[in-house]
Design a protein around this motif. Structure first.
Motif, PDB file in Angstrom:
ATOM      1  N   LEU A   1       0.832  -1.198   0.000  1.00 46.04           N
ATOM      2  CA  LEU A   1       0.000   0.000   0.000  1.00 46.04           C
ATOM      3  C   LEU A   1       0.869   1.250   0.000  1.00 46.04           C
ATOM      4  CD1 LEU A   1      -2.768  -0.879   2.633  1.00 46.04           C
ATOM      5  CD2 LEU A   1      -2.975  -0.932   0.151  1.00 46.04           C
ATOM      6  N   ASN A   2       0.232   2.382  -0.224  1.00 44.62           N
ATOM      7  CA  ASN A   2       0.930   3.664  -0.114  1.00 44.62           C
ATOM      8  C   ASN A   2       1.196   3.966   1.355  1.00 44.62           C
ATOM      9  OD1 ASN A   2       1.867   6.304  -0.307  1.00 44.62           O
ATOM     10  ND2 ASN A   2      -0.197   7.153  -0.489  1.00 44.62           N
ATOM     11  N   VAL A   3       2.458   4.069   1.715  1.00 45.55           N
ATOM     12  CA  VAL A   3       2.846   4.389   3.095  1.00 45.55           C
ATOM     13  C   VAL A   3       3.662   5.679   3.146  1.00 45.55           C
ATOM     14  CG1 VAL A   3       2.782   1.980   3.819  1.00 45.55           C
ATOM     15  CG2 VAL A   3       4.919   2.921   2.926  1.00 45.55           C
TER      16      VAL A   3
ATOM     17  N   ILE B   1       3.199   1.152  -9.679  1.00 42.34           N
ATOM     18  CA  ILE B   1       2.460   2.375 -10.041  1.00 42.34           C
ATOM     19  C   ILE B   1       1.233   2.516  -9.145  1.00 42.34           C
ATOM     20  CG2 ILE B   1       1.212   3.667 -11.801  1.00 42.34           C
ATOM     21  CD1 ILE B   1       3.018   2.398 -13.915  1.00 42.34           C
ATOM     22  N   LYS B   2       0.324   1.564  -9.190  1.00 39.96           N
ATOM     23  CA  LYS B   2      -0.774   1.528  -8.238  1.00 39.96           C
ATOM     24  C   LYS B   2      -0.303   0.766  -7.017  1.00 39.96           C
ATOM     25  CE  LYS B   2      -4.990   0.867  -9.738  1.00 39.96           C
ATOM     26  NZ  LYS B   2      -5.542   2.216  -9.571  1.00 39.96           N
ATOM     27  N   PRO B   3      -0.659   1.171  -5.794  1.00 39.86           N
ATOM     28  CA  PRO B   3      -1.561   2.270  -5.427  1.00 39.86           C
ATOM     29  C   PRO B   3      -0.817   3.531  -4.991  1.00 39.86           C
ATOM     30  CG  PRO B   3      -1.285   0.820  -3.560  1.00 39.86           C
ATOM     31  CD  PRO B   3      -0.355   0.321  -4.627  1.00 39.86           C
TER      32      PRO B   3
ATOM     33  N   GLN C   1     -10.541   3.074  -5.313  1.00 38.32           N
ATOM     34  CA  GLN C   1      -9.118   2.810  -5.532  1.00 38.32           C
ATOM     35  C   GLN C   1      -8.222   3.784  -4.785  1.00 38.32           C
ATOM     36  OE1 GLN C   1      -8.218   2.149  -9.898  1.00 38.32           O
ATOM     37  NE2 GLN C   1     -10.440   2.382 -10.021  1.00 38.32           N
ATOM     38  N   LEU C   2      -8.548   5.057  -4.862  1.00 36.59           N
ATOM     39  CA  LEU C   2      -7.639   6.096  -4.380  1.00 36.59           C
ATOM     40  C   LEU C   2      -7.789   6.386  -2.892  1.00 36.59           C
ATOM     41  CD1 LEU C   2      -7.987   8.622  -7.342  1.00 36.59           C
ATOM     42  CD2 LEU C   2      -6.123   7.007  -6.932  1.00 36.59           C
ATOM     43  N   VAL C   3      -8.945   6.080  -2.318  1.00 39.99           N
ATOM     44  CA  VAL C   3      -9.208   6.466  -0.931  1.00 39.99           C
ATOM     45  C   VAL C   3      -9.736   5.293  -0.103  1.00 39.99           C
ATOM     46  CG1 VAL C   3     -10.387   8.120   0.566  1.00 39.99           C
ATOM     47  CG2 VAL C   3      -9.762   8.797  -1.768  1.00 39.99           C
ATOM     48  N   HIS C   4     -10.854   4.753  -0.519  1.00 38.06           N
ATOM     49  CA  HIS C   4     -11.584   3.837   0.354  1.00 38.06           C
ATOM     50  C   HIS C   4     -10.873   2.498   0.557  1.00 38.06           C
ATOM     51  CE1 HIS C   4     -15.060   2.511   2.564  1.00 38.06           C
ATOM     52  NE2 HIS C   4     -15.116   1.398   1.846  1.00 38.06           N
ATOM     53  N   SER C   5     -10.407   1.904  -0.510  1.00 42.66           N
ATOM     54  CA  SER C   5      -9.768   0.592  -0.386  1.00 42.66           C
ATOM     55  C   SER C   5      -8.543   0.613   0.513  1.00 42.66           C
ATOM     56  CB  SER C   5      -9.407   0.041  -1.768  1.00 42.66           C
ATOM     57  OG  SER C   5      -8.671  -1.160  -1.646  1.00 42.66           O
ATOM     58  N   PRO C   6      -7.606   1.560   0.337  1.00 40.96           N
ATOM     59  CA  PRO C   6      -6.454   1.556   1.252  1.00 40.96           C
ATOM     60  C   PRO C   6      -6.849   1.792   2.699  1.00 40.96           C
ATOM     61  CG  PRO C   6      -6.409   3.490  -0.204  1.00 40.96           C
ATOM     62  CD  PRO C   6      -7.436   2.556  -0.742  1.00 40.96           C
TER      63      PRO C   6
ATOM     64  N   MET D   1      -3.661  -6.544  -8.823  1.00 41.38           N
ATOM     65  CA  MET D   1      -2.955  -5.354  -8.335  1.00 41.38           C
ATOM     66  C   MET D   1      -2.756  -5.333  -6.814  1.00 41.38           C
ATOM     67  SD  MET D   1      -1.488  -3.145 -10.158  1.00 41.38           S
ATOM     68  CE  MET D   1      -1.362  -2.416 -11.779  1.00 41.38           C
ATOM     69  N   MET D   2      -3.565  -6.068  -6.073  1.00 39.23           N
ATOM     70  CA  MET D   2      -3.408  -6.130  -4.620  1.00 39.23           C
ATOM     71  C   MET D   2      -2.890  -7.492  -4.171  1.00 39.23           C
ATOM     72  SD  MET D   2      -4.111  -3.302  -3.005  1.00 39.23           S
ATOM     73  CE  MET D   2      -3.262  -2.413  -4.290  1.00 39.23           C
ATOM     74  N   SER D   3      -2.192  -8.187  -5.067  1.00 41.63           N
ATOM     75  CA  SER D   3      -1.807  -9.576  -4.778  1.00 41.63           C
ATOM     76  C   SER D   3      -0.499  -9.713  -4.006  1.00 41.63           C
ATOM     77  CB  SER D   3      -1.714 -10.374  -6.086  1.00 41.63           C
ATOM     78  OG  SER D   3      -0.764  -9.797  -6.969  1.00 41.63           O
ATOM     79  N   GLN D   4       0.143  -8.593  -3.674  1.00 44.42           N
ATOM     80  CA  GLN D   4       1.378  -8.679  -2.910  1.00 44.42           C
ATOM     81  C   GLN D   4       1.105  -9.203  -1.500  1.00 44.42           C
ATOM     82  OE1 GLN D   4       4.715  -8.160  -3.679  1.00 44.42           O
ATOM     83  NE2 GLN D   4       4.877  -9.059  -1.652  1.00 44.42           N
ATOM     84  N   THR D   5       1.839 -10.241  -1.100  1.00 48.77           N
ATOM     85  CA  THR D   5       1.664 -10.726   0.273  1.00 48.77           C
ATOM     86  C   THR D   5       2.108  -9.646   1.258  1.00 48.77           C
ATOM     87  OG1 THR D   5       3.824 -11.809   0.117  1.00 48.77           O
ATOM     88  CG2 THR D   5       1.891 -13.171  -0.301  1.00 48.77           C
TER      89      THR D   5
END
Length: 960
Positions: A426-428, A457-459, A565-570, A631-635
Motif C-alpha cells: 500500500l501507499n505508506v 504504479i498503483k496504489p 481505488q484512491l481512498v476507500h480501499s487503502p 494489483m493487490m496480490s502482494q503478500t
C-alpha cells in the motif's frame, strides 16, 4: 476525537490558503466575447497541426481531440497544415512547426518567450493568425515536450484527470468550454528530469500487464508514457525484475518512448542501456569486470548500439550481480577504469565525444563509499544521489560543489524490497516527509533529476502526482501549501463538493500508514496497556473508515470506482489489518492470564484475516469487472525477514479451556502485576488493588476491566463508597470482558490528597479497589500527568527568529501532529546563542524530580557528512547543550546497521538528554536551530512516570 480535531485543523488551513503550485484556471464555462470558444452550443473548435511537427506532438494532439470529445460529447476534427475554419486551435512546436514559425514571423508570438527554453508551453489567443482565420487558440511549446505538456495541461483544465485510465477518474462533463484571454504558461520546470522507476513489479503489475496487454510491451508502455507526461514527467527507469527487459521484450518500446519524448535510462545497477535480465539471457561468463572484461564490454556495446539516437541518459558504473554490492576488494581505481571504458564505448558507437551523450552515475548503497573516499568522475556525468530506500536522503552536494557541470539528481523511494522489511503493498508515503526531504535536496543543489521508485504504479497515485508537481515547482512549493495539495488533488479527481473532506482522509490515512508499514506490523507493535495506544490506533482507523464509507455512499455512481481505488480501499485494508494485529495482541494478553476473552479475540483474528482476503478479492474481481485483477496480490501478512512470505500467514493465536461456570475477575488500567503473577502460588487468582492517581487538572479517566474467568454470562455490580467517585456504569453482564470508566466529580471531591474506594462484586466474590486523588494548584503551560509531560513540537509557547532563520512548522508531518524544521533549509551551522533562532515550551511539574527529555525526530541522515546534524536544548537558564541526532551512526545504513534498522522501521529516532533535578513548578524547555535537516516531531519529558509505548504519550493538557 483525535481524527475530528485533525480534520477540523485541515479544513481551516485549506479554506484560507491557495496552493502555490496550482495554476490559475484559464477555462471558463460561460461564454464571453473576450474568451476563445473551445466548445459552445454543441459545437467545438477544430484542431490544426503541421505534418512536419514531431510525431509525438501529433499523437498527443489526437489525445486532446479525444479528451475534448469525452468532455463535451462532440469530437473536433484534427486538421493538418491548413484550415478553412474561422476559429481554430493551432498546435505546434517552436522551430519545428511551420504554422508556429509563421506566427512568430508575423509578430503574433514572441520568439523570446520560447527560444532556448526547456519544456515550456504557452497557451494564448491570437487574432487573425492566418488569412481568413479570425481567431485562434495557440498551444505552442519551446520543444517537443513543451508542446505535449501544453496539450495535456489543457486536457486537465477542461476536466480530464491524468489518472483517468490508471485510477478510472471520470471525465468532468461540460457543454461550454471557453479559454480566458491572456498568456497562460507554467514556465520552465525547476527540475530538468522528472521520472519514475517501475520496480518490484511482480506479482502484481506483471500479472496485470500479462492479462491486460500480454506483458510489458508497447501497448503497456503506451499507457505508462501517457501517464508520465500527463503528470508533467519526462523520465523512466522501466520495469526490470527478471525476466523483464524493456528494449529486448518489445522492439517498439524504445521507439515509442522516443516518439512520446520520454527519456529512457536504466536503473542504478544496469549500466549502458542494458537490462540486467539480458545478461542472464545473452551474457557470457561472470558479472566480474576484473575477470570478464571483454564479454562485459561487448555486452555493453550492444546496449549503446541499440540506443541509437533515442533520447536517453546512459547509466555508467557497475554494481554486483543482481543489484548486490560489489566485493569489498573492489577498488576505486577499478570503478574509474570501468567508467572510462564505458565512455570509450559510447564515443566509438555514437561517433561523438562522450560528453555529448548524457550520462548518470548512481551513488547507491556501497557506491557512496567510493564517493566518500574521494572518487570523482568526468564533470559532464550527472551524480545521482540516493535516499536510504526509506525516504531519507543519505548525502547531498557540498555548497562549494553546486556549480558542478554534470549536475545532481536524487533517486527516492515510495516502494522497496529489502531490509528491515520490504514495503510494497500500500501507499505508506507521507507527502510532507517527501516535501521536506526533496525541498532540502533542491535547496542543496539537486536540480537535474528527481527519480522515484513507485513499485507497481498503483496504489502510489497520490505520491506520484505530488512528486511530479513538486519537481516542476520545487522552488516555490512551501510547507504551507501541503494541506491544500490534498484538497486540490481530491478536487481534480472528484470535483469540489467533497474535496476538502476527501483531502482530509488522504492526509490522515497516509499519516497513519507511515507510522509503521503494514508489512512490519506485529501484535506487539502498539501497547495494549499504556496510553490506550492500541485501542486508539484501531479506533482512529475505524473512524476514518466510517468517514470514507459516508462519502463513498454519497458520491455519484461514476466516481465510486475511482474513490474506491484512491481512498476507500487503502483505508479499509489498513483499518482491517491494524485491527487484526491488535486482536492478536489481545488474544495473547488474555490467554497469558487465563481469561476466556482470549477465545473471543482468537475468533476475531480469524475473521479479520479472512476479511483481508475478501477485501483483496473485491478489488480484483468486483471493481470494474476485474480491470485491476492482481494489483493487490502482494503478500503482506506474516513477514519474518525482509523478504515477503510466499503466502499471507495469520498471526499465531491461542484458545483457553475455561471453567463451565462464570467467574468474576478484573484488571486495572496501569495496575501493578501481583507478586506471583495473575495466579498466586496456591493457584488462586490475584489482582491489583489500586488505580493510578487522579488529579483536578488533568481530569483523568481510568478503567476497571471486569473479566469473566469462566463460561456463560457474568453479572457484576460496582459500588462507589464516596459520592465524588463517578462510574460509567454500576452494574452489567458480560460473557468475556467489559470496561467501566472511573472519573472524579471535583465539585464534590475534597481539596486534599485522599483515597476513595470502589467495591466490585458478583454476589459471591467481592473486591475492594482504591481510588487515590490529589488536589493541585493550577499550573502553566503543558501540565505533568503522573510523571510525564508530552509536547507536540509544533505547539511551542514562543518562537524567536534570527536574521531570517527560524523553526518552521510543517503541517501534518510525523506520526502524531506536525513537525518543526530549521528554515531556510540550506543554512550554515548556527551557534545556540541567546538571541539565536529558537522555540520554547512552558511546562509544569508537581514534585521535584530528575528530568529526562526524549526528542522524537524524523530519521534524517547526516547528509552533510560532517559529524552529524545537531540541535541545542536547555531547560530554564541552563547552558544550551548540543544534541547530535546522528550519534552512534558510524556503521553505514547499507550494512543494515542496528540504528538504521530501528529508525526506519519506527519512522522515528529518539535523542535522549538528562537535565538533572528540577524543582516543582513552571519551567521552560528551549530548543535552538543548529543544523539544517533536523526534523522534530515531539518532546516527552520524563519526570519519573514514563511508560513504554510505540507512539509515546498523547500531548499533555495545555494551560495558557
Amino acid at each position: 476525537m483525535q481524527l475530528k480535531k485533525f480534520l477540523l485543523f485541515f479544513l481551516l488551513i485549506t479554506a484560507t490558503k491557495l496552493l502555490a503550485l496550482d495554476t490559475i484556471s484559464y477555462v471558463a464555462h460561460k461564454p464571453s466575447t473576450k474568451h476563445f470558444a473551445l466548445a459552445s452550443k454543441g459545437k467545438v473548435a477544430n484542431l490544426l497541426v503541421s505534418s512536419q511537427d514531431f510525431k509525438g506532438v501529433l499523437k498527443v494532439a489526437a489525445h486532446l481531440q479525444t479528451d475534448i470529445e469525452k468532455v463535451t460529447g462532440t469530437k473536433p476534427v484534427l486538421q493538418q497544415d491548413q484550415t478553412n475554419d474561422k476559429e481554430i486551435v493551432i498546435i505546434g512546436t517552436f522551430g519545428k512547426s511551420p504554422l508556429i514559425d509563421q506566427l512568430v514571423q508575423a509578430g503574433k508570438l514572441n520568439a523570446s518567450d520560447l527560444e532556448g527554453k526547456w519544456e515550456k508551453f504557452i497557451i494564448t489567443t491570437v487574432k487573425n493568425p492566418f488569412p481568413n482565420v479570425k481567431k485562434a487558440l495557440v498551444i505552442v511549446g519551446s520543444d517537443k515536450r513543451g508542446t505535449i505538456f501544453g496539450l495535456y495541461d489543457l486536457a486537465t483544465q477542461i476536466g480530464v484527470s491524468p489518472w483517468y485510465y490508471w485510477a478510472d477518474v471520470p471525465v468532468k462533463k461540460h457543454r461550454e468550454l471557453h479559454i480566458i484571454k491572456g498568456l497562460h504558461t507554467q514556465g520552465e520546470p525547476d527540475v530538468k528530469y522528472r521520472g519514475i522507476f517501475i520496480n518490484d513489479e511482480a506479482p502484481a503489475l506483471r500479472n496485470w500487464a500479462l492479462d491486460t496487454f500480454g506483458g510489458f510491451n508497447h501497448k503497456f508502455y503506451d499507457k505508462v508514457f501517457e501517464l508520465i507526461l500527463r503528470n508533467k514527467g519526462n523520465y523512466l527507469w522501466p520495469a526490470m525484475w527478471v525476466p523483464s527487459a524493456f528494449a529486448d521484450d518489445d522492439a517498439k518500446n524504445a521507439a515509442l518512448a522516443d516518439e512520446y519524448g520520454v527519456v529512457i535510462s536504466t536503473s542504478h545497477h544496469e549500466p549502458m542501456m542494458r537490462a540486467h535480465a539480458e545478461w542472464y539471457k545473452y551474457g557470457k561468463g561472470s558479472w566480474n569486470y576484473e575477470t570478464n572484461k571483454d564479454n562485459l564490454n561487448s555486452f555493453w556495446r550492444g546496449g549503446i548500439e541499440r540506443m541509437g539516437n533515442h533520447e536517453s541518459v546512459v547509466t555508467v558504473g557497475m554494481r554486483g550481480d543482481g543489484d548486490e554490492a560489489m566485493s569489498e576488494e573492489t577498488a576505486v581505481d577499478l570503478m574509474k577504469t570501468i567508467i572510462n571504458e564505458q565512455r570509450n564505448i559510447i564515443e566509438e558507437v555514437t561517433q561523438k565525444p562522450a560528453n555529448e551523450t548524457p550520462q548518470v552515475w548512481a551513488i547507491y548503497k556501497e557506491v557512496q563509499d567510493y564517493y566518500d573516499k574521494g572518487m570523482r568522475v568526468p564533470d559532464d556525468i550527472m551524480i545521482l544521489f540516493c535516499d536510504d530506500n526509506w525516504g531519507n536522503v543519505r548525502i547531498l552536494p557540498k555548497k562549494e560543489d553546486r556549480d558542478y557541470k554534470g549536475g545532481f539528481g536524487l533517486y527516492y523511494h515510495f516502494d522497496y524490497v529489502g531490509a528491515p522489511v520490504s514495503y510494497r503493498w500500500l501507499n505508506v508515503t507521507q507527502i510532507e516527509r517527501t516535501w521536506e526531504q526533496m525541498k532540502l535536496s533542491y535547496d542543496w543543489g539537486v536540480r537535474d533529476l528527481w527519480l522515484v521508485n513507485v513499485g507497481d504504479i498503483k496504489p502510489m497515485e497520490l505520491p506520484i502526482s505530488f512528486y511530479m508537481d513538486m519537481a516542476w515547482n520545487a522552488a516555490s512549493f512551501t510547507a504551507e501549501d501541503l494541506p491544500t495539495y490534498y484538497t486540490k488533488w481530491a478536487q481534480q479527481q472528484f470535483g469540489e463538493k467533497y474535496a476538502e473532506k476527501i483531502g482530509g482522509l488522504l492526509a490522515t490515512y497516509t499519516k497513519y500508514n507511515a507510522r509503521r508499514t503494514p508489512e512490519m506490523l506485529k501484535p506487539d507493535t502498539y501497547s495494549l496497556e499504556n496510553y490506550g495506544e492500541a485501542d486508539r490506533v484501531v479506533t482512529s482507523y475505524n473512524q476514518l473508515l466510517k468517514e470514507s464509507n459516508t462519502i463513498y455512499k454519497s458520491l455519484p455512481e461514476s466516481y465510486k470506482a475511482a474513490f474506491y481505488q484512491l481512498v476507500h480501499s487503502p483505508i479499509a485494508l489498513s483499518a482491517n489489518l491494524n485491527e487484526m494485529y491488535v486482536a492478536a495482541a489481545k488474544n495473547n494478553y488474555y490467554a497469558e492470564k487465563g481469561i476466556t476473552a482470549a477465545n473471543f479475540y482468537a475468533d476475531k483474528v480469524r475473521a479479520l484475516f479472512n476479511q483481508d482476503k475478501e477485501l483483496t478479492r473485491a478489488y480484483h474481481e468486483d471493481l470494474l469487472n476485474g480491470k485491476w485483477n492482481h494489483m493487490m496480490s502482494q503478500t503482506h501478512i506474516g513477514y519474518t525477514s525482509w523478504s515477503h512470505p510466499p503466502l499471507d500467514k495469520m498471526p499465531a493465536i491461542s484458545y483457553v479451556h475455561a471453567p463451565e461456570k462464570p467467574g468474576l475477575g478484573y484488571l486495572l488500567e496501569y495496575g501493578d502485576t501481583p507478586k506471583w503473577g495473575w495466579l498466586d502460588v496456591e493457584g488462586d487468582w490475584a489482582f491489583s488493588n489500586s488505580l493510578p492517581l487522579f488529579d483536578n487538572i488533568n481530569l483523568q479517566e481510568y478503567y476497571i476491566e471486569i473479566v469473566n474467568k469462566g463460561q456463560g454470562e457474568l453479572a457484576y455490580q460496582l459500588n462507589a463508597k464516596e459520592d465524588w467517585i463517578q462510574l460509567s456504569k454500576t452494574r452489567g453482564k458480560t460473557t468475556y470482558s467489559e470496561k467501566v470508566w472511573v472519573s472524579i466529580d471535583w465539585s464534590k471531591a475534597p481539596k486534599a490528597n485522599t483515597i476513595g474506594e470502589v467495591e466490585l462484586t458478583n454476589g459471591t466474590h467481592s473486591y475492594s479497589i482504591k481510588i487515590p486523588i490529589r488536589y493541585l494548584e493550577n499550573g502553566q503551560g503543558f501540565i505533568e500527568n503522573n510523571g510525564v509531560v508530552s509536547i507536540n513540537a509544533a505547539n511551542y509557547t514562543h518562537s524567536q527568529s534570527n536574521k531570517g532563520i527560524q523553526w518552521k512548522i510543517v503541517p501534518n508531518l510525523g506520526r502524531n501532529d506536525s513537525a518543526i524544521v530549521p528554515f531556510p533549509m540550506d543554512i550554515d551551522t548556527q551557534e545556540p546563542i541567546s538571541n539565536g533562532a529558537m522555540v520554547s515550551y512552558d511546562f509544569t511539574i508537581f514534585q521535584e524530580n530528575e528530568i529526562t527529555v526524549e526528542a522524537y525526530l524524523s530519521p534524517t541522515q547526516d547528509f552533510k557528512k560532517q559529524d552529524g546534524l545537531k540541535f541545542a536544548i536547555a531547560i530554564d537558564d541552563a547552558q544550551p547543550r548540543l544534541i547530535n541526532i546522528n550519534k552512534g551512526e558510524e556503521k553505514p545504513d547499507w550494512e543494515y546497521a542496528k540504528w538504521w534498522m530501528e529508525s526506519v522501521g519506527d519512522h522515528i529516532k529518539k535523542s535522549v538528554s538528562k537535565h538533572g533535578k528540577l524543582k516543582k513548578g513552571k519551567h521552560t524547555l528551549k530548543i535552538w536551530v543548529v543544523d539544517p535537516g533536523v526534523v522534530i516531531q515531539k518532546f516527552v519529558i520524563d519526570a519519573g512516570g514514563l511508560r513504554t509505548s510505540y507512539l509515546g504519550p498523547e500531548q499533555s493538557k495545555l494551560i495558557k
